[in-house]
Write a protein that holds these residues in place. Structure first.
Motif, PDB file in Angstrom:
ATOM      1  N   TYR A   1       0.830  -1.219   0.000  1.00 25.14           N
ATOM      2  CA  TYR A   1       0.000   0.000   0.000  1.00 25.14           C
ATOM      3  C   TYR A   1       0.857   1.258   0.000  1.00 25.14           C
ATOM      4  N   GLN A   2       2.132   1.051  -0.174  1.00 19.44           N
ATOM      5  CA  GLN A   2       3.024   2.212  -0.162  1.00 19.44           C
ATOM      6  C   GLN A   2       2.658   3.165  -1.289  1.00 19.44           C
ATOM      7  N   LYS A   3       2.390   2.598  -2.407  1.00 15.97           N
ATOM      8  CA  LYS A   3       2.067   3.454  -3.547  1.00 15.97           C
ATOM      9  C   LYS A   3       1.431   2.616  -4.637  1.00 15.97           C
ATOM     10  N   ALA A   4       0.323   3.047  -5.120  1.00 13.65           N
ATOM     11  CA  ALA A   4      -0.207   2.415  -6.319  1.00 13.65           C
ATOM     12  C   ALA A   4       0.448   3.111  -7.497  1.00 13.65           C
TER      13      ALA A   4
ATOM     14  N   LEU B   1       4.665   6.744   1.425  1.00  7.75           N
ATOM     15  CA  LEU B   1       5.182   6.182   2.674  1.00  7.75           C
ATOM     16  C   LEU B   1       4.450   4.876   2.982  1.00  7.75           C
ATOM     17  N   VAL B   2       5.082   4.081   3.816  1.00  6.86           N
ATOM     18  CA  VAL B   2       4.437   2.826   4.207  1.00  6.86           C
ATOM     19  C   VAL B   2       3.469   3.130   5.351  1.00  6.86           C
ATOM     20  N   PRO B   3       2.223   2.652   5.251  1.00 11.46           N
ATOM     21  CA  PRO B   3       1.274   2.923   6.341  1.00 11.46           C
ATOM     22  C   PRO B   3       1.594   2.097   7.585  1.00 11.46           C
ATOM     23  N   ASP B   4       0.918   2.419   8.664  1.00 11.31           N
ATOM     24  CA  ASP B   4       1.089   1.637   9.896  1.00 11.31           C
ATOM     25  C   ASP B   4       0.164   0.426   9.920  1.00 11.31           C
ATOM     26  N   TYR B   5      -1.019   0.615   9.343  1.00  7.85           N
ATOM     27  CA  TYR B   5      -2.007  -0.462   9.354  1.00  7.85           C
ATOM     28  C   TYR B   5      -2.758  -0.452   8.021  1.00  7.85           C
TER      29      TYR B   5
END
Lengths: 382, 484
Positions: free
Chosen positions: B30-33, B44-48
């Motif tokens: 989910y960092q980036k489509a 950025l990388v999400p937390d959840y």
């Protein structure tokens, strides 16, 4: 090969979503789901495009090689639907990346899952993943069948031990066409479970043995009822052996259709049934055999073939691929159940496939629909 | 760390542990489509990542986000420019995958956020209806397309989104248009401009910044007796667009768009791997005209025949020629493209980077083209597939007018090699310089808002957007950084 060798696929994946849906060319829709793992587990990491993200993270070092990758990587049924569509839509591939992730997990001693390690041991010791006695491998075989011949029927583990009715049907059909054929005395597992587990070394020994005994038996053409065996022999043995196979290979549906077209085989008995056909992934997508099974069915008197919405290259997996029944049996049943529902929606009497593994998976999922192998149907018609 | 785990526990209480993950292996996806599009900043990388199963769960997650001041980003199918700018929660909305109702009389569908365009088409066609032609990939979420102003939204002549349901950043659930009142919701929920200002429009293209859109009422149309397309070749973009305007004024087309030969080739090339073969590529390219207009007609058999004749007359008068392909598979791809809801349109995201896309006046296009070409030379942006030659622009698409006036959707793509850091850096420098230089000069209105564009707005306009955002989202938890 190494993961970085697939950078062009990994970095060029734009998550366009082609791998998630099937759609026939030239039609304004409809789109159907293709990826059992993605649909079942949901998160991006379970879809083919998410595997590219994982691969990117591993290549760049932002993600560690760890046991947490196992479920994401091994829950793929290896049905190849994503690869088929991605290739057609974008010119790229998804499947080689997934397979390379598995191989690298094995190289790093992280993978595969324990049950596949056990399957490998079983193959080494018993020459089948099911831990059945090798001596009983030919229990299904009528006594009057040779072990040598220009045409050899390679039965495979599933048909030899679990779906013997399919193996017997092949023999019946071959005999009815007066084909001289043999069945190996010392047939080993083709190595499919090891291959899809990501093992590389063990397949060399398996391939060497099987090809050697086939050569000794005088094989010029080898027939397979199991598309998995067929695929491993045809598409992967040459790589592992570093040479071309010294014989032709054919799936039974290809060969039987050839016999029907040549007038050698004549399905005569009527089978008044409305049926639908499930394309086995390794037969269809991996080897392009779509028409032969259908042509055989059209030649069986009384049989009425109704296609499912997801047919041919867009077929939904039965859940039996990629060792899924061994690793995640619930997921395998869920996948097969999904296919059974689709078959039921066509209001047919019978679901036909051309793979012992598919038959296993579809029957294991329960339901009331009769599931048969095409070879059985053909044998009934003779 | 302890707080992260505590929040994870609270999310699990809301959606169940099967539908939430804080594992790096899931989050990285989910960092980036569209990771190949360097024009999208963030990433950025999400937390959840959380997959809610109903709007009430979305609401509870928004309450949680407010309580702990965690950013929350909605995510559909990831086929558009998704990126996150502050770590937090990604709401993967694909479990909201129900087509709740298809109303044959009003010809509308109530769909959840996880329904793709292709899936809606499948269901609609079962009862003799169809979704409007849409150049966006059928693999994308229709609701997310609305919320992010995605690919399909600017290619059609009318706005097919009538009303939406959204969870506001405060956690309140609203429905817009006549759907917004219980008095009308069960009887006539499909009037967009119902009670005062167009709140549906406010949520459009807000990228989650004004609320998380969870459902939409989408317009359908009857399956036509006949639906056909034809193509006309033009020597230059202006003739092609002028032809499009003529068709628009006649009101006879179902849809239309134009493509430069390079754009067209990368859509229809078959097998697509040929694009990597310099000689084959050049050979195929040389067989294509500079511009091709693709036009769709629908209606009764007689209507379609009449429309086709009318179009042919106009095309020939405007210097166009009937365009036909002899290559069977390329022809199939062209047909696929022209029929809408295409699979090959996914290639659009595969090879080139999106450079500049938006609405533009036709009169500015020629100058824009020329300046882009000059800048390409100036910045030495090279074609990554064939590094021995400069990219030969323009490679662009000109879509049908968003409204019937002089504005046309315009897209200009520049190729780069995502696996080559040097190529990537060069592209980014070029992109930033071109944006700064060309957008103010030629007035390209981008299809998505971003902080750069906000700075180009008239201050009162930008202030109004900020005021609305502040009023709706005082804690700044709703997709921060997407455009505000």
């Amino acid at each position: 090969m190494a993961l970085e060798d697939y950078s062009q696929f990994i970095y060029r994946c734009s998550k366009c979503g082609a791998c998630r849906f099937s759609k026939k060319k030239g039609e304004h829709g409809p789109y159907n789901s293709t990826c059992p793992s993605g649909v079942r587990f949901g998160f991006e990491s379970y879809w083919p495009s998410g595997k590219n993200d994982i691969a990117r993270g591993l290549l760049e070092g932002t993600l560690e090689w760890s046991g947490r990758l196992i479920h994401r990587v091994y829950s793929c049924t290896t049905c190849g639907a994503c690869d088929q569509i991605c290739r057609e839509a974008t010119g790229k591939r998804t499947f080689p990346v997934i397979m390379e992730l598995r191989r690298e997990l094995v190289r790093r001693n992280i993978g595969p899952v324990p049950v596949l390690k056990q399957a490998r041991k079983n193959i080494e010791k018993f020459h089948n993943p099911q831990k059945m006695e090798h001596e009983k491998r030919l229990d299904w075989l009528p006594e009057d069948v040779n072990s040598k011949g220009k045409i050899i029927f390679y039965a495979g583990c599933t048909a030899s031990y679990m779906r013997q009715e399919i193996a017997r049907s092949v023999v019946k059909v071959l005999k009815s066409a007066d084909i001289e054929f043999g069945v190996l005395e010392d047939e080993w597992c083709c190595g499919y479970p090891d291959f899809y587990a990501g093992y590389e070394d063990s397949l060399k020994e398996t391939a060497r043995h099987n090809v050697e005994v086939l050569e000794k038996a005088g094989a010029e053409k080898v027939l397979f009822a199991c598309p998995g065996c067929y695929d491993v022999f045809k598409n992967h043995y040459p790589e592992f052996l570093d040479r071309e196979l010294p014989f032709e290979t054919a799936h039974t549906t290809e060969y039987f259709n050839e016999l029907i077209k040549g007038g050698v085989l004549k399905p005569a008995k009527e089978i008044e049934k409305r049926v639908t056909y499930h394309d086995p992934c390794k037969l269809g997508r991996m080897n392009g055999v779509y028409d032969d099974p259908r042509e055989i069915m059209r030649n069986i008197p009384g049989l009425d073939l109704v296609e499912m919405e997801r047919d041919r290259e867009f077929s939904w997996c039965c859940g039996g691929g990629g060792n899924i029944p061994l690793i995640y049996p619930d997921f395998a049943r869920w996948t097969a159940g999904n296919r059974l529902e689709e078959a039921e929606s066509t209001e047919v009497d019978m679901l036909v496939s051309a793979c012992p593994g598919c038959k296993n998976s579809l029957k294991d999922a329960g339901g009331n629909m009769e599931v048969v192998d095409l070879t059985e149907l053909l044998a009934r018609s003779i | 760390m302890a707080e992260k785990e505590m929040i994870l526990d609270k999310i699990i209480e809301i959606v169940g542990d099967e539908h939430v993950s804080g594992d790096a292996e899931d989050l990285i996806a989910y960092q980036k489509a569209c990771p190949i599009i360097p024009a999208v900043s963030g990433g950025l990388v999400p937390d959840y990542v959380v997959m809610p199963g109903c709007v009430e769960e979305v609401q509870k997650l928004v309450f949680l986000a407010n309580e702990y001041m965690i950013p929350i980003y909605p995510y559909g199918y990831g086929t558009w420019f998704f990126a996150i700018y502050k770590p937090g929660i990604v709401l993967d909305l694909r479990r909201l995958n129900k087509i709740i109702k298809i109303d044959e009389v009003s010809m509308t569908a109530i769909i959840e956020a996880g329904v793709s365009q292709g899936e809606l088409i499948r269901e609609a066609r079962k009862i003799g209806l169809d979704a409007p032609p849409n150049l966006g990939p059928g693999t994308g979420s229709l609701v997310s397309n609305f919320a992010s102003h995605g690919g399909g939204s600017f290619h059609v002549g009318k706005d097919d989104y009538i009303a939406v349901e959204a969870v506001l950043p405060s956690g309140k659930i609203i429905r817009t248009g006549s759907w917004g009142s219980p008095v009308y919701a069960d009887t006539i929920p499909y009037i967009r401009y119902a009670f005062g200002p167009d709140i549906t429009g406010l949520l459009r293209a807000s990228g989650g910044g004004f609320g998380i859109v969870t459902k939409a009422i989408y317009r359908l149309h009857p399956l036509r007796e006949a639906e056909e397309h034809c193509e006309y070749a033009f020597r230059d973009v202006l003739s092609a667009v002028e032809f499009g305007i003529e068709l628009d004024n006649m009101g006879i087309t179902h849809y239309k768009f134009g493509a430069s030969r390079k754009e067209l080739l990368h859509w229809i090339c078959d097998p697509p791997e040929l694009m990597f073969d310099h000689a084959e590529y050049e050979s195929l390219l040389s067989q294509l005209p500079e511009w091709v207009d693709i036009i769709g007609f629908s209606g009764t058999r007689a209507q379609v025949d009449m429309y086709k004749n009318m179009a042919a007359e106009k095309a020939i008068k405007g210097g166009g020629e009937k365009f036909e392909l002899s290559n069977k598979r390329m022809n199939e791809n062209l047909n696929d493209l022209a029929m809408g809801c295409s699979l090959v349109v996914n290639r659009m995201f595969t090879y080139p980077a999106h450079f500049l896309a938006g609405m533009m006046s036709i009169s500015k296009m020629e100058g824009f083209h020329q300046e882009v070409m000059d800048m390409i030379k100036e910045y030495d942006v090279r074609d990554p597939f064939f590094p021995d030659k400069l990219l030969d622009p323009p490679q662009c698409i000109v879509g049908i007018p968003f409204v019937s006036n002089d504005n046309h959707f315009y897209e200009h793509d520049i190729e780069f090699d995502p696996t080559d850091p040097e190529s990537l850096t060069k592209f980014k420098i070029f992109y930033e310089a071109a944006t700064e230089r060309l957008v103010p000069k030629y007035g390209l209105v981008p299809i998505m808002m971003n902080p750069v564009i906000i700075n180009m707005l008239d201050p009162p306009y930008a202030d109004l957007l900020r005021d609305i955002k502040m009023m709706l989202d005082p804690n700044g938890i709703a997709a921060p950084g997407k455009f505000l």
